[in-house]
Design a protein around this motif. Structure first.
Motif, PDB file in Angstrom:
ATOM      1  N   GLU A 164      95.190  28.065  18.189  1.00  0.00           N
ATOM      2  CA  GLU A 164      96.118  28.986  18.835  1.00  0.00           C
ATOM      3  C   GLU A 164      95.460  30.359  18.887  1.00  0.00           C
ATOM      4  O   GLU A 164      95.300  31.020  17.870  1.00  0.00           O
ATOM      5  N   ARG A 165      95.080  30.757  20.064  1.00  0.00           N
ATOM      6  CA  ARG A 165      94.394  32.039  20.221  1.00  0.00           C
ATOM      7  C   ARG A 165      95.378  33.118  20.655  1.00  0.00           C
ATOM      8  O   ARG A 165      96.304  32.853  21.423  1.00  0.00           O
ATOM      9  N   PRO A 166      95.186  34.337  20.171  1.00  0.00           N
ATOM     10  CA  PRO A 166      96.107  35.418  20.552  1.00  0.00           C
ATOM     11  C   PRO A 166      95.929  35.818  22.001  1.00  0.00           C
ATOM     12  O   PRO A 166      94.845  35.659  22.582  1.00  0.00           O
ATOM     13  N   ARG A 167      96.989  36.351  22.575  1.00  0.00           N
ATOM     14  CA  ARG A 167      96.926  36.874  23.930  1.00  0.00           C
ATOM     15  C   ARG A 167      96.385  38.299  23.877  1.00  0.00           C
ATOM     16  O   ARG A 167      96.966  39.173  23.227  1.00  0.00           O
ATOM     17  N   ILE A 168      95.258  38.524  24.520  1.00  0.00           N
ATOM     18  CA  ILE A 168      94.617  39.826  24.494  1.00  0.00           C
ATOM     19  C   ILE A 168      95.212  40.709  25.583  1.00  0.00           C
ATOM     20  O   ILE A 168      95.192  40.344  26.765  1.00  0.00           O
ATOM     21  N   ARG A 169      95.725  41.846  25.192  1.00  0.00           N
ATOM     22  CA  ARG A 169      96.337  42.780  26.136  1.00  0.00           C
ATOM     23  C   ARG A 169      95.273  43.571  26.889  1.00  0.00           C
ATOM     24  O   ARG A 169      94.172  43.778  26.388  1.00  0.00           O
ATOM     25  N   PRO A 170      95.579  44.047  28.085  1.00  0.00           N
ATOM     26  CA  PRO A 170      94.643  44.929  28.796  1.00  0.00           C
ATOM     27  C   PRO A 170      94.374  46.190  27.985  1.00  0.00           C
ATOM     28  O   PRO A 170      95.290  46.802  27.449  1.00  0.00           O
ATOM     29  N   GLY A 171      93.119  46.555  27.888  1.00  0.00           N
ATOM     30  CA  GLY A 171      92.757  47.731  27.120  1.00  0.00           C
ATOM     31  C   GLY A 171      92.467  47.459  25.663  1.00  0.00           C
ATOM     32  O   GLY A 171      92.256  48.405  24.897  1.00  0.00           O
ATOM     33  N   PHE A 172      92.432  46.174  25.270  1.00  0.00           N
ATOM     34  CA  PHE A 172      92.041  45.852  23.895  1.00  0.00           C
ATOM     35  C   PHE A 172      90.625  46.350  23.644  1.00  0.00           C
ATOM     36  O   PHE A 172      89.725  46.159  24.458  1.00  0.00           O
ATOM     37  N   ARG A 173      90.414  47.000  22.519  1.00  0.00           N
ATOM     38  CA  ARG A 173      89.119  47.603  22.214  1.00  0.00           C
ATOM     39  C   ARG A 173      88.318  46.669  21.322  1.00  0.00           C
ATOM     40  O   ARG A 173      88.516  46.632  20.112  1.00  0.00           O
ATOM     41  N   GLY A 174      87.445  45.893  21.964  1.00  0.00           N
ATOM     42  CA  GLY A 174      86.652  44.913  21.255  1.00  0.00           C
ATOM     43  C   GLY A 174      85.175  45.236  21.292  1.00  0.00           C
ATOM     44  O   GLY A 174      84.758  46.369  21.038  1.00  0.00           O
ATOM     45  N   GLN A 175      84.381  44.236  21.625  1.00  0.00           N
ATOM     46  CA  GLN A 175      82.925  44.369  21.590  1.00  0.00           C
ATOM     47  C   GLN A 175      82.432  45.391  22.614  1.00  0.00           C
ATOM     48  O   GLN A 175      82.894  45.444  23.736  1.00  0.00           O
ATOM     49  N   HIS A 176      81.454  46.181  22.212  1.00  0.00           N
ATOM     50  CA  HIS A 176      80.886  47.210  23.077  1.00  0.00           C
ATOM     51  C   HIS A 176      80.008  46.582  24.148  1.00  0.00           C
ATOM     52  O   HIS A 176      79.376  45.550  23.928  1.00  0.00           O
ATOM     53  N   ALA A 177      79.944  47.248  25.292  1.00  0.00           N
ATOM     54  CA  ALA A 177      79.082  46.784  26.378  1.00  0.00           C
ATOM     55  C   ALA A 177      78.758  47.939  27.303  1.00  0.00           C
ATOM     56  O   ALA A 177      79.531  48.897  27.436  1.00  0.00           O
ATOM     57  N   LEU A 178      77.598  47.850  27.914  1.00  0.00           N
ATOM     58  CA  LEU A 178      77.200  48.761  28.983  1.00  0.00           C
ATOM     59  C   LEU A 178      77.358  48.036  30.311  1.00  0.00           C
ATOM     60  O   LEU A 178      76.827  46.937  30.489  1.00  0.00           O
ATOM     61  N   VAL A 179      78.089  48.630  31.235  1.00  0.00           N
ATOM     62  CA  VAL A 179      78.354  47.996  32.520  1.00  0.00           C
ATOM     63  C   VAL A 179      77.063  47.975  33.346  1.00  0.00           C
ATOM     64  O   VAL A 179      76.399  49.002  33.512  1.00  0.00           O
ATOM     65  N   ARG A 180      76.737  46.805  33.839  1.00  0.00           N
ATOM     66  CA  ARG A 180      75.535  46.664  34.647  1.00  0.00           C
ATOM     67  C   ARG A 180      75.833  47.037  36.094  1.00  0.00           C
ATOM     68  O   ARG A 180      76.803  46.558  36.685  1.00  0.00           O
ATOM     69  N   ASP A 181      74.983  47.882  36.656  1.00  0.00           N
ATOM     70  CA  ASP A 181      75.115  48.291  38.047  1.00  0.00           C
ATOM     71  C   ASP A 181      74.566  47.174  38.936  1.00  0.00           C
ATOM     72  O   ASP A 181      73.380  46.847  38.852  1.00  0.00           O
TER      73      ASP A 181
END
Length: 212
Positions: A43-60
């Motif tokens: 049973e996995r939790p429902r992740i809300r929009p804007g959840f602050r999880g793993q960091h990432a750099l957006v690829r252009d």
């Protein structure tokens, strides 16, 4: 966002420390309530929009590199000083700064989301990925290449085109659209926009019926 201030504490409240009694009452109430156990990982939790999880750099998608322009705003606003950036600028006129090194020490991060809000080009994001525990400390010192890889994995699991993804922290709250740079004039979920921003357990009651 709706901010509600509690009434000013009176003399009796100061003498009897009402806040302490309220906290003890809440603890006593929860002591006899039925615990809720989630059978993770079935049973996995429902992740809300804007959840602050793993960091990432957006690829252009145009350049294949990160969108970062080396303005250093994220490093300056970070309260835990966990971001390190090195960049250089080519001698050609009109060229932007190139990122040589972008490192995030995830073990020091407090996941406040300030870096997302101040970035003028939406280059940094705290994704909705929460499963990235590690037994090795060095693996949580994210380099530029690791941050780009984090974005690639996150983008691959989205149920929408990656161009359509908008993180709510990319659109700073409480600011008029005319006061934002063009890259930050983005649509966000209803619970994060305008006066409908509500925090707390009752947030879903304030959504329109089609989004409830």
């Amino acid at each position: 966002m709706q901010i509600r201030y509690k009434p000013r504490r009176g003399l009796l409240g100061t003498i009897f420390q009402v806040e302490i009694l309220q906290g003890m009452g809440l603890t006593l109430k929860r002591l006899f309530s039925r615990p809720i156990t989630r059978q993770y990982p079935d049973e996995r939790p429902r992740i809300r929009p804007g959840f602050r999880g793993q960091h990432a750099l957006v690829r252009d998608p145009a350049t294949g590199d990160c969108k970062c322009v080396g303005c250093m705003r994220c490093a300056m606003v970070c309260p835990s000083r966990c971001i390190r950036i090195r960049s250089h600028k080519d001698k050609e006129p009109g060229s932007r700064r190139m990122i040589d090194c972008y490192r995030i020490e995830a073990l020091r991060c407090v996941y406040c989301g300030f870096c997302e809000e101040v970035c003028p080009v939406n280059a940094i994001v705290l994704t909705e990925v929460f499963e990235y525990s590690s037994c090795d400390r060095t693996s949580l010192y994210f380099t530029k290449e690791q941050l780009l890889s984090n974005w690639d994995r996150f983008a691959a699991q989205l149920d929408m085109p990656v161009d359509a993804y908008v993180n709510p922290f990319w659109r700073p709250r409480g600011l008029a659209e005319r006061d934002l740079p063009a890259p930050k004039r983005l649509p966000v979920p209803p619970e994060w926009s305008g006066e409908q921003q509500v925090v707390g357990r009752q947030w879903q009651r304030h959504l329109p019926p089609e989004h409830a």
